[in-house]
Scaffold this active site. Structure first.
Site, PDB file in Angstrom:
ATOM      1  N   SER A 151       3.689  -0.947  -6.020  1.00 50.51           N
ATOM      2  CA  SER A 151       2.475  -0.447  -5.380  1.00 50.51           C
ATOM      3  C   SER A 151       1.446  -0.220  -6.479  1.00 50.51           C
ATOM      4  CB  SER A 151       2.741   0.859  -4.629  1.00 50.51           C
ATOM      5  OG  SER A 151       1.523   1.386  -4.130  1.00 50.51           O
TER       6      SER A 151
ATOM      7  N   TYR B 147       0.856  -1.195   0.000  1.00 49.80           N
ATOM      8  CA  TYR B 147       0.000   0.000   0.000  1.00 49.80           C
ATOM      9  C   TYR B 147       0.890   1.243   0.000  1.00 49.80           C
ATOM     10  CZ  TYR B 147      -3.085   3.643   1.827  1.00 49.80           C
ATOM     11  OH  TYR B 147      -3.775   4.809   2.010  1.00 49.80           O
ATOM     12  N   HIS B 148       0.547   2.238  -0.829  1.00 53.04           N
ATOM     13  CA  HIS B 148       1.369   3.439  -0.984  1.00 53.04           C
ATOM     14  C   HIS B 148       0.869   4.548  -0.062  1.00 53.04           C
ATOM     15  CE1 HIS B 148       4.014   6.345  -2.676  1.00 53.04           C
ATOM     16  NE2 HIS B 148       4.283   5.650  -3.768  1.00 53.04           N
ATOM     17  N   GLY B 149       1.679   4.954   0.909  1.00 57.52           N
ATOM     18  CA  GLY B 149       1.348   6.087   1.755  1.00 57.52           C
ATOM     19  C   GLY B 149       1.558   7.390   1.007  1.00 57.52           C
TER      20      GLY B 149
ATOM     21  N   GLU C  58      -2.934   6.630  -5.403  1.00 56.85           N
ATOM     22  CA  GLU C  58      -3.205   6.156  -4.048  1.00 56.85           C
ATOM     23  C   GLU C  58      -2.473   6.997  -3.013  1.00 56.85           C
ATOM     24  OE1 GLU C  58      -3.810   1.769  -3.016  1.00 56.85           O
ATOM     25  OE2 GLU C  58      -1.726   2.135  -2.428  1.00 56.85           O
TER      26      GLU C  58
END
Length: 396
Positions: free
Chosen positions: A204, A137-139, A210
């Site tokens: 990602s 998951y890409h912050g 995202e």
């Protein structure tokens, strides 16, 4: 202005600190500006400016803190250039020319991770010895991935290539650092070849979209993307899911503002402002790998990834926040003041519980709230159920 007038102004300015009546620095600054500009009552304007700076100082800090990550990246770039210049004679004779630079960068970033975020990496044993595709998951920034990469190099002496958006390769000074760290633009063929050479590769699927427009609910923005799954199938490698807890609490974006979304869709550049840089606890969880199956399609593999326990931790965090809000307002409504309730509350919070079984009564309570059938009055029993669920989530 004549020479005599210049000398007179200098003499007056010197009197700010050396005269018979010493002034404060603020008064001295106001006096000098008044002499230079000729504006009357300039000290009032300065006082107002200082007041505004004091009021907005926390906001300024919040928007400046993410720049620390960019500062560390450029420090890494400078170090890599110094390392290359210092060791360029060894380049022709060594296959491990960049090993020293990678180790130093890993130490730098791991130190920042431990000091600022108390960073922890869980499940590193799930990474296979051979090739594998890591999906994460890409912050708002890829700082959690950088921390993971540093930890992986320190603990296992391994590197992990990663696919990045095209705009990253246009940033000034980044080219050498990207080459050293194995960052690639990500054509499908290049990704497959990297995996076939026995390397680790991270992708990602949500990418920049995202990063900019997901929020604290950790919405996955993969859309119809399944090319990453096809890469794993073509390379015949396992897929390893990865998720970092609290990555959205550390740095956030203003992606909820429509104008920034429109600008991104037109320019395809990350023009969304970021804020935060808070020292929150970061934990990266690596899930069990999904082995290669020749009969699985890219659509099936993508759907399977979205249901993994590693990503379910994101849903548990969202439920945890919701329950805490309900608990807060429930206790306010029933106005619990008796000592017996507080004693039971402490015992519930100290007991180890299982998240796999949320009480049916609590689910019934949620159903009544969502249906809107009548007025639901929370009571001590409901609060106990919420406490049990909160504790069970925190124990996972």
């Amino acid at each position: 202005m004549s020479l005599s007038e210049d000398q007179e102004m200098i003499d007056r300015n010197e009197s700010c600190t050396a005269g018979q009546m010493p002034m404060s620095y603020f008064t001295c600054l106001a006096y000098i500006l008044k002499e230079w500009t000729g504006v009357e009552h300039i000290e009032d304007y300065l006082s107002y400016a200082v007041y505004l700076l004091w009021v907005f100082f926390p906001l300024i800090i919040v928007f400046l803190l993410p720049g620390v990550i960019l500062l560390f990246i450029y420090i890494s770039i400078i170090f890599v250039h110094i390392y290359k210049r210092k060791n360029e004679l060894k380049e022709a004779y060594s296959n491990d020319f960049w090993d020293g630079a990678k180790q130093m960068l890993a130490t730098l970033w791991d130190g920042h991770a431990r000091i600022w975020h108390g960073y922890e990496l869980h499940g590193i044993e799930n990474i296979p010895e051979g090739p594998g595709l890591i999906v994460f998951y890409h912050g708002a920034t890829p700082v959690d991935y950088i921390y993971f990469m540093a930890k992986l190099l320190i603990l296992q002496k391994r590197t992990c290539h990663v696919v990045a958006d095209h705009f990253v390769f246009k940033l000034p000074g980044f080219k050498l650092l990207l080459d050293v760290l194995g960052v690639m633009h990500g054509p499908k063929e290049e990704c497959v070849n990297t995996l076939k050479k026995g390397q680790l590769l991270a992708i990602s699927p949500g990418g920049v979209r995202e990063a900019l427009f997901s929020d604290e609910t950790y919405v996955i923005m993969w859309g119809n993307r399944k090319g990453f799954a096809q890469v794993a199938i073509d390379a015949k490698v396992p897929v390893i899911p990865m998720f970092t807890q609290n990555v959205r609490e550390g740095i956030r974006t203003l992606g909820g503002i429509k104008i920034f979304r429109s600008l991104y869709e037109h320019l395809r550049l990350p023009v969304v402002p970021m804020y935060g840089g808070f020292p929150v606890k970061l934990r990266t969880f690596i899930g069990e790998p999904i082995p290669y199956e020749p009969n699985v399609t890219a659509e099936e593999l993508t759907a399977k990834l979205k249901r993994l326990p590693t990503l379910e931790r994101r849903d548990a965090r969202l439920l945890h926040k919701t329950l805490k809000r309900i608990l807060y307002y429930s206790e306010k409504i029933i106005k619990v003041n008796n000592k017996n309730f507080k004693k039971v509350k402490r015992s519930v919070l100290s007991a180890p519980l299982d998240f796999s079984a949320i009480p049916e009564q609590l689910q019934s309570f949620f159903n009544q709230l969502s249906s809107g059938n009548g007025k639901v009055e929370p009571n001590e029993h409901v609060v106990f159920l919420i406490l049990i669920s909160l504790k069970s989530i925190e124990d996972t």
